[in-house]
Enzyme design. Structure first.
Site, short mmCIF file in Angstrom:
data_model
loop_
_atom_site.label_atom_id
_atom_site.label_comp_id
_atom_site.label_asym_id
_atom_site.label_seq_id
_atom_site.Cartn_x
_atom_site.Cartn_y
_atom_site.Cartn_z
N PRO A 186 6.66 -7.50 -5.58
CA PRO A 186 7.02 -7.64 -7.00
C PRO A 186 6.61 -6.39 -7.76
O PRO A 186 5.45 -5.97 -7.64
CB PRO A 186 6.20 -8.85 -7.45
CG PRO A 186 5.06 -8.94 -6.49
CD PRO A 186 5.51 -8.33 -5.20
N CYS A 210 -2.77 -9.05 -10.42
CA CYS A 210 -2.39 -7.92 -11.27
C CYS A 210 -3.42 -7.70 -12.38
O CYS A 210 -3.74 -8.63 -13.12
CB CYS A 210 -1.01 -8.19 -11.86
SG CYS A 210 -0.39 -6.79 -12.79
N GLY A 220 5.72 -1.99 -1.63
CA GLY A 220 6.15 -1.74 -3.00
C GLY A 220 6.71 -0.35 -3.16
O GLY A 220 7.88 -0.08 -2.86
#
Ligand SMILES: Cc1cc2nc3c(=O)[nH]c(=O)nc-3n(C[C@H](O)[C@H](O)[C@H](O)COP(=O)(O)O)c2cc1C
Length: 337
Positions: free
Chosen positions: A35, A120, A242
């Site tokens: 993500p 996060c 990522g």
């Protein structure tokens, strides 16, 4: 890697068990796109699918408050084609936020899994006490609510914690597993650590040894050699990638071929892939949503060139998508001279 729904059967409310068809995801190869806000969208996913090797997608993080009111046709966060599967939507929630309307929306969007962002450290999450800032007890309650609200596999994405503390880390992971989480992604950095710091893949291994659910290792994978080293040191069931996948959208295909023997790598033409990405942005997004996403992509993609910062800064200064495409074209022509 199989993300089994067995735990879901045990944990789901009795009234819901029979009514629900329990999915068992087969994620092959076990390579997931991470993500990433502004990057993990439909255009990048389709580009990566065309190049091959990816097994699982995660959306960029979505606020549980906004999810119920987003329009999936035009929303750059939600728009998605059926090929972009299996697909986990990543949500973040603060302690007192109601997650049920968001979960109901994800069922309507044909989610194949729901990922809870617990790692996060972005300031926007600090304000809401979400992501890495969610208190331990709120995590437990949120997972319980989520487990009762969905038949879908639940995953959680975490970092290693605030400080290196094996006992606390493993207790946290066990709590997630016991609460009904089916898949765990561990980003091998501490909460406050920047991306320039080497990730601790061996610490992901400590988690892997302590839980029985599948573990994806994340952080610092930019090449096949990184992928092999990370798998070796962590013993993880798969990888989440990522930035490496934005720099090289064909990286999944290379890892799938060299590590999992499951895919071939198409011929790579770096300028052609860039222009294909622009086409996909045009196909997938409203005009006003395209340029910002191209700039963000270019920031990483330009690392493929020795003087890539010229490409990145050139595109950064453009005011339209056409201007950006022309700027890129003249950069590619120049480096071929
Ligand atoms: C631009 C950007 C946006 C990110 N957004 C998210 C996010 O929405 N949710 C999340 O859990 N992590 C997010 N991350 C963290 C990544 O998912 C991943 O954990 C991190 O980049 C390390 O993996 P990598 O080295 O393969 O990039 C983001 C990272 C970047 C660079």
């Amino acid at each position: 890697m199989y993300i089994s729904a067995d735990t879901v059967i045990q944990e789901a409310k009795p009234s819901n068990r029979l009514e629900r068809i329990l999915p068992v995801l087969e994620c092959q190869p076990p390579l997931a796109l991470a993500p990433m806000v502004g990057l993990s969208h439909s255009a990048l996913r389709l580009l990566i699918l065309e190049l091959g090797g990816v097994g699982l997608f995660f959306s960029e993080m979505l606020s549980v408050m906004r999810l119920p009111i987003e329009n999936e046709i035009v929303s750059p966060f939600l728009c998605r084609t059926p090929e972009e599967s299996p697909f986990f939507y990543q949500i973040f929630a603060g302690p007192n936020q109601d997650i049920i309307p968001a979960v109901e929306r994800l069922h309507l969007l044909n989610a194949q899994g729901i990922d809870l962002n617990l790692g996060c450290p972005a300031p926007v999450l600090r304000k809401q006490r979400a992501g890495a800032f969610m208190p331990f007890d709120s995590v437990r309650t949120t997972i319980a609510t989520l487990r009762a609200a969905t038949h879908l596999p639940i995953s959680a994405k975490i970092r290693l914690g605030k400080t290196l503390d094996k006992k606390a880390l493993l207790a946290f992971c066990k709590m997630l597993e016991d609460g009904g989480v089916n898949l765990l992604t561990v980003h091998g950095r501490l909460q406050g650590e920047k991306f320039c710091r080497k990730p601790r893949w061996d610490w992901i291994g400590k988690v892997k040894q302590a839980v029985t659910i599948p573990v994806l290792a994340n952080g610092g994978i930019f090449s096949v050699s990184d992928a092999k080293k990370c798998l070796e040191r962590s013993g993880a069931d798969g990888l989440m990638i990522g930035r490496g996948a934005v720099c090289k959208p064909w990286l999944f295909a290379e890892i799938a071929r060299d590590v999992y023997h499951s895919s071939s790598v198409p011929e790579i033409n770096i300028p052609d892939i860039y222009f294909r990405f622009i086409e996909l942005l045009q196909d997938r997004f409203l005009p006003e949503r395209r340029l910002g996403r191209l700039k963000q992509f270019t920031h990483y993609y330009s690392s493929n060139f020795l003087f890539g910062h010229h490409l990145a800064s050139g595109v950064q200064n453009c005011r339209t998508l056409d201007e950006a495409a022309e700027t890129a074209m003249s950069f590619f022509n120049k480096i071929q001279e």
